[in-house]
Write an enzyme that holds these catalytic residues in place. Sequence first.
Site, PDB file in Angstrom:
ATOM      1  CG  ASP A  56      -0.382  -0.074   2.522  1.00 44.66           C
ATOM      2  OD1 ASP A  56       0.850  -0.190   2.611  1.00 44.66           O
ATOM      3  OD2 ASP A  56      -1.140   0.003   3.516  1.00 44.66           O
ATOM      4  CB  SER A  57       4.581   1.713  -0.196  1.00 48.50           C
ATOM      5  OG  SER A  57       4.788   0.578  -1.019  1.00 48.50           O
ATOM      6  CG  ASP A  95       0.580  -4.050   2.128  1.00 42.29           C
ATOM      7  OD1 ASP A  95       0.773  -4.905   3.011  1.00 42.29           O
ATOM      8  OD2 ASP A  95       1.364  -3.108   1.901  1.00 42.29           O
ATOM      9  CD  GLU A 126       0.754  -1.469   7.952  1.00 42.04           C
ATOM     10  OE1 GLU A 126       0.480  -0.659   8.858  1.00 42.04           O
ATOM     11  OE2 GLU A 126       1.161  -1.126   6.834  1.00 42.04           O
ATOM     12  CD  GLU A 193       8.104  -0.204   7.342  1.00 41.29           C
ATOM     13  OE1 GLU A 193       7.122  -0.927   7.075  1.00 41.29           O
ATOM     14  OE2 GLU A 193       8.261   0.929   6.827  1.00 41.29           O
TER      15      GLU A 193
HETATM   16  O1  KIV Z   1       3.593  -1.095   1.550  1.00 41.61           O
HETATM   17  C1  KIV Z   1       4.793  -1.421   1.584  1.00 41.61           C
HETATM   18  O2  KIV Z   1       5.586  -1.125   0.693  1.00 41.61           O
HETATM   19  C2  KIV Z   1       5.250  -2.196   2.724  1.00 41.61           C
HETATM   20  C3  KIV Z   1       6.732  -2.343   2.896  1.00 41.61           C
HETATM   21  C4  KIV Z   1       7.275  -1.070   3.451  1.00 41.61           C
HETATM   22  C5  KIV Z   1       7.095  -3.493   3.728  1.00 41.61           C
HETATM   23  O3  KIV Z   1       4.472  -2.638   3.516  1.00 41.61           O
END
Ligand code: KIV
Length: 279
Positions: A56-57, A95, A126, A193
């Site tokens: 979700d980044s 995610d 998470e 993380e």
């Molecule tokens: O969303 C993402 O890119 C992540 C990584 C930072 C592990 O969860």
Amino acid sequence: METPSQYGMSNRKPVTLHRLREMHAAGDKIATLTCYDAAFARVLDEAGVDALLVGDSLGNVLQGRPSTLAVSIEDMAYHTGCVARGNRSSWIIADMPFGSYQESPEQALRNALLLMQQGAHMVKLEGGGWTLPAVRFLVERGIPVCAHLGFTPQSVHALGGYRVQGREESAARLLQHQAEELAQAGATMLVLEMIPALLARDLTRALPIPTIGIGAGAGCSGQVLVLHDMLGMPGMPGDQPKRFVRNFLDGSAGIGLAVQKYVADVKAGRFPDDAIHSF
Ligand code: KIV
């Protein structure tokens, strides 16, 4: 026998959960990168990346948002489908975005199904403790789950900003307890993380499942970076420089070769370098 292609490994066998377990048991590092579209999925797959994380980044790097909080399940399903169509053999983790699993295990299942139907092989949630019922519920219904502890970006406001977690003794103990509970609940992978390298190393030694570190040191079972970070792309105005990132495009003749170098460096233990990249 794997034969080289344009970037590296076009004929390798698909990476499965069984294969990831074998790699973990053998101490082979699991090279992971985030990926959001079909074009990059093909490049990363051919370069030998074991797992593609549809993170979700994408809210930060593709949508230009200050956090991941506004990313929707529809956004995640769309990008998961794009990655799955470009991929041939990497393991795909998608995610679960903010608000898609917090309500109940049933809500988590409904939304996880949308990601699995688009081609995800595993979903990532998470947090620890309160996530256990949802993790169990998904795993019992045949959905592999990756957990995520330490700095959890969906809790950025509750955590007081982008900060290293688990520095104090009590916080380290809680993390350890939550990691053990998640593994017992059936999570088969754990992202760690931004936690101290020594804590991540000890957790990794104690747990029966592989850990994938980002800013968590060389002692994890594998590593993940945000693709755009490791290709040296500038962040949004105001973004903090990240200590745990290396620009692999620097000195490489192209993106495929930069990704191959990342895979080789992770597998050989050359990245991350705890003296430079860790806390
Ligand atoms: O969303 C993402 O890119 C992540 C990584 C930072 C592990 O969860």
